[in-house]
Design a protein around this motif. Sequence first.
Motif, short mmCIF file in Angstrom:
data_model
loop_
_atom_site.label_atom_id
_atom_site.label_comp_id
_atom_site.label_asym_id
_atom_site.label_seq_id
_atom_site.Cartn_x
_atom_site.Cartn_y
_atom_site.Cartn_z
N ALA A 8 65.53 53.24 37.27
CA ALA A 8 65.78 54.09 36.10
C ALA A 8 66.99 54.97 36.38
O ALA A 8 67.35 55.21 37.53
CB ALA A 8 64.56 54.96 35.80
N GLY A 12 65.86 59.03 32.74
CA GLY A 12 64.56 58.41 32.55
C GLY A 12 64.58 57.10 31.81
O GLY A 12 63.53 56.56 31.49
N ASN A 13 65.76 56.56 31.55
CA ASN A 13 65.85 55.26 30.88
C ASN A 13 65.68 54.16 31.92
O ASN A 13 66.31 54.18 32.97
CB ASN A 13 67.21 55.10 30.18
CG ASN A 13 67.41 56.15 29.12
OD1 ASN A 13 66.51 56.44 28.34
ND2 ASN A 13 68.58 56.74 29.10
N GLU A 17 62.99 46.49 35.34
CA GLU A 17 61.58 46.62 35.69
C GLU A 17 61.01 45.25 35.98
O GLU A 17 61.36 44.26 35.36
CB GLU A 17 60.78 47.29 34.58
CG GLU A 17 60.70 46.51 33.30
CD GLU A 17 59.89 47.19 32.22
OE1 GLU A 17 59.44 46.49 31.32
OE2 GLU A 17 59.71 48.42 32.29
N LEU A 28 53.34 50.51 29.69
CA LEU A 28 53.91 51.72 29.10
C LEU A 28 53.43 52.95 29.84
O LEU A 28 54.21 53.87 30.12
CB LEU A 28 53.57 51.81 27.61
CG LEU A 28 54.10 53.05 26.88
CD1 LEU A 28 55.63 53.09 26.95
CD2 LEU A 28 53.65 53.05 25.45
N HIS A 29 52.15 52.96 30.19
CA HIS A 29 51.59 54.07 30.97
C HIS A 29 52.33 54.21 32.31
O HIS A 29 52.71 55.31 32.70
CB HIS A 29 50.09 53.87 31.23
CG HIS A 29 49.55 54.72 32.32
ND1 HIS A 29 49.34 56.07 32.17
CD2 HIS A 29 49.21 54.43 33.59
CE1 HIS A 29 48.87 56.57 33.31
NE2 HIS A 29 48.78 55.58 34.19
N TRP A 30 52.53 53.10 33.01
CA TRP A 30 53.21 53.15 34.30
C TRP A 30 54.66 53.58 34.16
O TRP A 30 55.16 54.35 34.97
CB TRP A 30 53.11 51.79 35.02
CG TRP A 30 51.80 51.65 35.70
CD1 TRP A 30 50.76 50.84 35.32
CD2 TRP A 30 51.36 52.35 36.86
NE1 TRP A 30 49.71 51.01 36.18
CE2 TRP A 30 50.05 51.92 37.14
CE3 TRP A 30 51.95 53.29 37.69
CZ2 TRP A 30 49.32 52.40 38.21
CZ3 TRP A 30 51.23 53.77 38.77
CH2 TRP A 30 49.92 53.33 39.03
N ARG A 31 55.35 53.08 33.14
CA ARG A 31 56.74 53.48 32.92
C ARG A 31 56.83 54.99 32.74
O ARG A 31 57.62 55.66 33.41
CB ARG A 31 57.31 52.81 31.67
CG ARG A 31 57.71 51.40 31.84
CD ARG A 31 58.34 50.88 30.55
NE ARG A 31 58.16 49.46 30.47
CZ ARG A 31 57.37 48.83 29.61
NH1 ARG A 31 56.69 49.49 28.70
NH2 ARG A 31 57.27 47.53 29.64
N SER A 32 56.04 55.53 31.84
CA SER A 32 56.13 56.96 31.55
C SER A 32 55.66 57.79 32.75
O SER A 32 56.25 58.83 33.06
CB SER A 32 55.33 57.31 30.30
OG SER A 32 53.97 56.97 30.46
N PHE A 33 54.63 57.34 33.45
CA PHE A 33 54.15 58.07 34.62
C PHE A 33 55.22 58.12 35.71
O PHE A 33 55.48 59.19 36.28
CB PHE A 33 52.88 57.41 35.18
CG PHE A 33 52.42 58.03 36.46
CD1 PHE A 33 51.79 59.26 36.47
CD2 PHE A 33 52.65 57.39 37.67
CE1 PHE A 33 51.38 59.85 37.66
CE2 PHE A 33 52.24 57.97 38.86
CZ PHE A 33 51.60 59.20 38.86
N VAL A 35 58.53 57.69 35.47
CA VAL A 35 59.71 58.47 35.05
C VAL A 35 59.40 59.96 35.12
O VAL A 35 60.23 60.76 35.58
CB VAL A 35 60.16 58.03 33.65
CG1 VAL A 35 61.16 59.00 33.07
CG2 VAL A 35 60.76 56.63 33.71
N LYS A 36 58.20 60.35 34.70
CA LYS A 36 57.81 61.77 34.77
C LYS A 36 57.71 62.23 36.23
O LYS A 36 58.16 63.31 36.58
CB LYS A 36 56.48 61.97 34.06
CG LYS A 36 56.03 63.41 34.03
CD LYS A 36 54.72 63.56 33.31
CE LYS A 36 54.28 65.01 33.38
NZ LYS A 36 52.92 65.19 32.89
#
Length: 147
Positions: A8, A12-13, A17, A28-33, A35-36
């Motif tokens: 990334a 956060g883009n 992957e 989607l959960h893993w991506r956002s987790f 990046v956060k």
Amino acid sequence: MLLAVLFANTDGNILIERFHGVPAEERLHWRSFLVKLGAENLRGARSEELFVASHKSVYIIYTMLGDVCIYVVGKDEYDELALTEVINVIISSVKDACRKTPTERLFLDKYGKVCLSLDEIVWKGMLENTDKSRIRRLIRLKPPTDF
């Protein structure tokens, strides 16, 4: 098993992957987790400084490489120590493909080589190759001669 390898940018883009054995609805959960997690912990981090986390009985190793964040997620036999080996091979291959520590632009210019390198390192969720010279030969799409 290696569940995910993500690249990334600092905003956060997701740049690249690779998920293995992760259902589509959980990605989607893993991506956002991830990046956060990177946004909170990688600010001001030195390049190639490794960070460790665990979440839902999986291990996560992540780092900054120039302008690019790298995340590796594993479970079972891929604990923190094994993931450290994986991320070090990935870092070495990315630096080799880009010829130096990458900026986001340079990383995207070498996108094809990075993807080929990643495919040679991780295959179906398992660490396949760790030898830098072998990976370099394989991404040229020539058959290896050292059997």
